[in-house]
Design a protein around this motif. Structure first.
Motif, PDB file in Angstrom:
ATOM      1  N   ARG A  12       0.839  -1.210   0.000  1.00 22.43           N
ATOM      2  CA  ARG A  12       0.000   0.000   0.000  1.00 22.43           C
ATOM      3  C   ARG A  12       0.873   1.259   0.000  1.00 22.43           C
ATOM      4  O   ARG A  12       0.633   2.196  -0.754  1.00 22.43           O
ATOM      5  N   GLU A  13       1.897   1.273   0.846  1.00 23.98           N
ATOM      6  CA  GLU A  13       2.774   2.445   0.957  1.00 23.98           C
ATOM      7  C   GLU A  13       3.567   2.671  -0.333  1.00 23.98           C
ATOM      8  O   GLU A  13       3.728   3.802  -0.772  1.00 23.98           O
ATOM      9  N   LEU A  14       4.080   1.600  -0.922  1.00 25.10           N
ATOM     10  CA  LEU A  14       4.838   1.726  -2.169  1.00 25.10           C
ATOM     11  C   LEU A  14       3.951   2.240  -3.296  1.00 25.10           C
ATOM     12  O   LEU A  14       4.372   3.093  -4.085  1.00 25.10           O
ATOM     13  N   ASN A  15       2.728   1.734  -3.371  1.00 23.58           N
ATOM     14  CA  ASN A  15       1.800   2.179  -4.412  1.00 23.58           C
ATOM     15  C   ASN A  15       1.371   3.628  -4.210  1.00 23.58           C
ATOM     16  O   ASN A  15       1.159   4.358  -5.180  1.00 23.58           O
ATOM     17  N   ALA A  16       1.256   4.041  -2.970  1.00 23.73           N
ATOM     18  CA  ALA A  16       0.792   5.400  -2.678  1.00 23.73           C
ATOM     19  C   ALA A  16       1.885   6.441  -2.896  1.00 23.73           C
ATOM     20  O   ALA A  16       1.609   7.525  -3.421  1.00 23.73           O
ATOM     21  N   GLY A  17       3.126   6.143  -2.500  1.00 23.83           N
ATOM     22  CA  GLY A  17       4.150   7.187  -2.559  1.00 23.83           C
ATOM     23  C   GLY A  17       5.521   6.738  -3.002  1.00 23.83           C
ATOM     24  O   GLY A  17       6.458   7.528  -2.981  1.00 23.83           O
ATOM     25  N   GLY A  18       5.671   5.480  -3.369  1.00 22.62           N
ATOM     26  CA  GLY A  18       6.972   4.989  -3.813  1.00 22.62           C
ATOM     27  C   GLY A  18       7.903   4.690  -2.644  1.00 22.62           C
ATOM     28  O   GLY A  18       7.561   4.894  -1.484  1.00 22.62           O
ATOM     29  N   PRO A  19       9.105   4.193  -2.955  1.00 23.16           N
ATOM     30  CA  PRO A  19      10.044   3.772  -1.916  1.00 23.16           C
ATOM     31  C   PRO A  19      10.438   4.892  -0.943  1.00 23.16           C
ATOM     32  O   PRO A  19      10.623   4.633   0.243  1.00 23.16           O
ATOM     33  N   ASP A  49       8.686   7.302   0.304  1.00 24.69           N
ATOM     34  CA  ASP A  49       7.669   7.436   1.349  1.00 24.69           C
ATOM     35  C   ASP A  49       7.543   6.142   2.155  1.00 24.69           C
ATOM     36  O   ASP A  49       7.347   6.176   3.367  1.00 24.69           O
ATOM     37  N   ALA A  50       7.655   5.011   1.483  1.00 21.57           N
ATOM     38  CA  ALA A  50       7.468   3.721   2.145  1.00 21.57           C
ATOM     39  C   ALA A  50       8.531   3.457   3.203  1.00 21.57           C
ATOM     40  O   ALA A  50       8.234   2.877   4.242  1.00 21.57           O
ATOM     41  N   VAL A  51       9.760   3.885   2.947  1.00 24.68           N
ATOM     42  CA  VAL A  51      10.829   3.618   3.901  1.00 24.68           C
ATOM     43  C   VAL A  51      10.542   4.287   5.244  1.00 24.68           C
ATOM     44  O   VAL A  51      10.865   3.759   6.295  1.00 24.68           O
ATOM     45  N   GLN A  52       9.911   5.452   5.206  1.00 25.34           N
ATOM     46  CA  GLN A  52       9.553   6.144   6.443  1.00 25.34           C
ATOM     47  C   GLN A  52       8.505   5.342   7.226  1.00 25.34           C
ATOM     48  O   GLN A  52       8.576   5.251   8.442  1.00 25.34           O
ATOM     49  N   GLN A  53       7.543   4.794   6.528  1.00 26.17           N
ATOM     50  CA  GLN A  53       6.427   4.113   7.171  1.00 26.17           C
ATOM     51  C   GLN A  53       6.729   2.659   7.511  1.00 26.17           C
ATOM     52  O   GLN A  53       6.138   2.114   8.430  1.00 26.17           O
ATOM     53  N   CYS A  54       7.650   2.036   6.802  1.00 28.32           N
ATOM     54  CA  CYS A  54       7.898   0.599   6.945  1.00 28.32           C
ATOM     55  C   CYS A  54       8.220   0.216   8.381  1.00 28.32           C
ATOM     56  O   CYS A  54       7.619  -0.694   8.938  1.00 28.32           O
ATOM     57  N   HIS A  55       9.172   0.899   8.983  1.00 35.41           N
ATOM     58  CA  HIS A  55       9.564   0.546  10.353  1.00 35.41           C
ATOM     59  C   HIS A  55       8.388   0.689  11.302  1.00 35.41           C
ATOM     60  O   HIS A  55       8.113  -0.197  12.111  1.00 35.41           O
ATOM     61  N   LEU A  56       7.674   1.800  11.204  1.00 35.46           N
ATOM     62  CA  LEU A  56       6.546   2.034  12.106  1.00 35.46           C
ATOM     63  C   LEU A  56       5.442   1.018  11.894  1.00 35.46           C
ATOM     64  O   LEU A  56       4.889   0.471  12.848  1.00 35.46           O
ATOM     65  N   ILE A 115       9.219  -7.391  -2.895  1.00 37.37           N
ATOM     66  CA  ILE A 115       8.739  -6.087  -2.442  1.00 37.37           C
ATOM     67  C   ILE A 115       9.749  -5.392  -1.520  1.00 37.37           C
ATOM     68  O   ILE A 115       9.711  -4.180  -1.336  1.00 37.37           O
ATOM     69  N   CYS A 116      10.673  -6.150  -0.958  1.00 33.46           N
ATOM     70  CA  CYS A 116      11.695  -5.592  -0.053  1.00 33.46           C
ATOM     71  C   CYS A 116      12.834  -4.905  -0.822  1.00 33.46           C
ATOM     72  O   CYS A 116      13.539  -4.059  -0.263  1.00 33.46           O
ATOM     73  N   SER A 117      13.018  -5.279  -2.057  1.00 31.27           N
ATOM     74  CA  SER A 117      14.181  -4.818  -2.834  1.00 31.27           C
ATOM     75  C   SER A 117      14.296  -3.308  -3.024  1.00 31.27           C
ATOM     76  O   SER A 117      15.416  -2.802  -3.039  1.00 31.27           O
ATOM     77  N   PRO A 118      13.207  -2.549  -3.162  1.00 36.36           N
ATOM     78  CA  PRO A 118      13.389  -1.102  -3.346  1.00 36.36           C
ATOM     79  C   PRO A 118      14.134  -0.428  -2.184  1.00 36.36           C
ATOM     80  O   PRO A 118      14.732   0.621  -2.365  1.00 36.36           O
ATOM     81  N   CYS A 119      14.108  -1.033  -1.018  1.00 40.16           N
ATOM     82  CA  CYS A 119      14.803  -0.452   0.140  1.00 40.16           C
ATOM     83  C   CYS A 119      15.944  -1.325   0.655  1.00 40.16           C
ATOM     84  O   CYS A 119      16.830  -0.843   1.351  1.00 40.16           O
TER      85      CYS A 119
END
Length: 170
Positions: A64-71, A73-80, A152-156
């Motif tokens: 969802r995060e990757l589709n919404a804002g790309g890597p 944005d997703a990296v910020q949200q992933c940990h949380l 899905i993990c590869s972008p980060c």
């Protein structure tokens, strides 16, 4: 019945239930999953279901995060998101769960005493080469599994030269 303890690691996924007593790591019988005694197998099966639930929920949130804002944005949200999901699923299952690694980004992810020797021993191993471990903690059981790398993990978590500039900066 033994209480389940497991854990999630950047390299290994452990799950634990509550604080462990004053035993030292040398007192805890530790087995590769495939060599675990039959008495520990129900706890391993329970932990494996939890690990899969955590990985699937984390992947869905990350998608969802990757589709919404790309890597970036997703990296910020992933940990949380991952931390929140791990704690929620752990509460639902009546266990404590978490991630740990030899290379910590967050001090609160430090390995529990029962997991630390395993994390240290396999610090330089690829997750795909480690099956997992079960630790007999007496009234509790600790289970550690590697975190499976998914596409899905590869972008980060891919090769640095292929990472988005915002991900590299993070």
């Amino acid at each position: 019945m033994t209480r389940l303890i497991a854990s999630i690691a950047a390299m290994l996924l452990p799950i634990w239930v509550s604080s462990i007593g004053a035993q030292t790591a040398q007192e805890w019988p530790t087995y590769p999953i495939r060599q675990a005694p039959a008495a520990l197998r129900p706890s391993i099966q329970h932990a494996d279901l939890i690990v899969v639930a955590i990985q699937n929920a984390t992947s869905a949130e990350l998608t969802r995060e990757l589709n919404a804002g790309g890597p970036g944005d997703a990296v910020q949200q992933c940990h949380l998101s991952a931390t929140t999901l791990i704690h929620r699923i752990g509460r639902e299952e009546g266990i404590a769960a978490g991630r740990t690694s030899a290379r910590l980004r967050t001090p609160s992810n430090a390995p529990k005493p029962w997991a630390a020797p395993i994390v240290k021993q396999y610090a330089d191993s690829k997750a795909a080469s480690v099956d997992g471990f079960v630790v007999d903690l007496g009234e509790r059981v600790g289970v550690m599994r590697p975190i499976a790398h998914r596409a899905i993990c590869s972008p980060c978590h891919g090769p640095e030269e292929q990472l988005n500039a915002r991900v590299r900066a993070e």
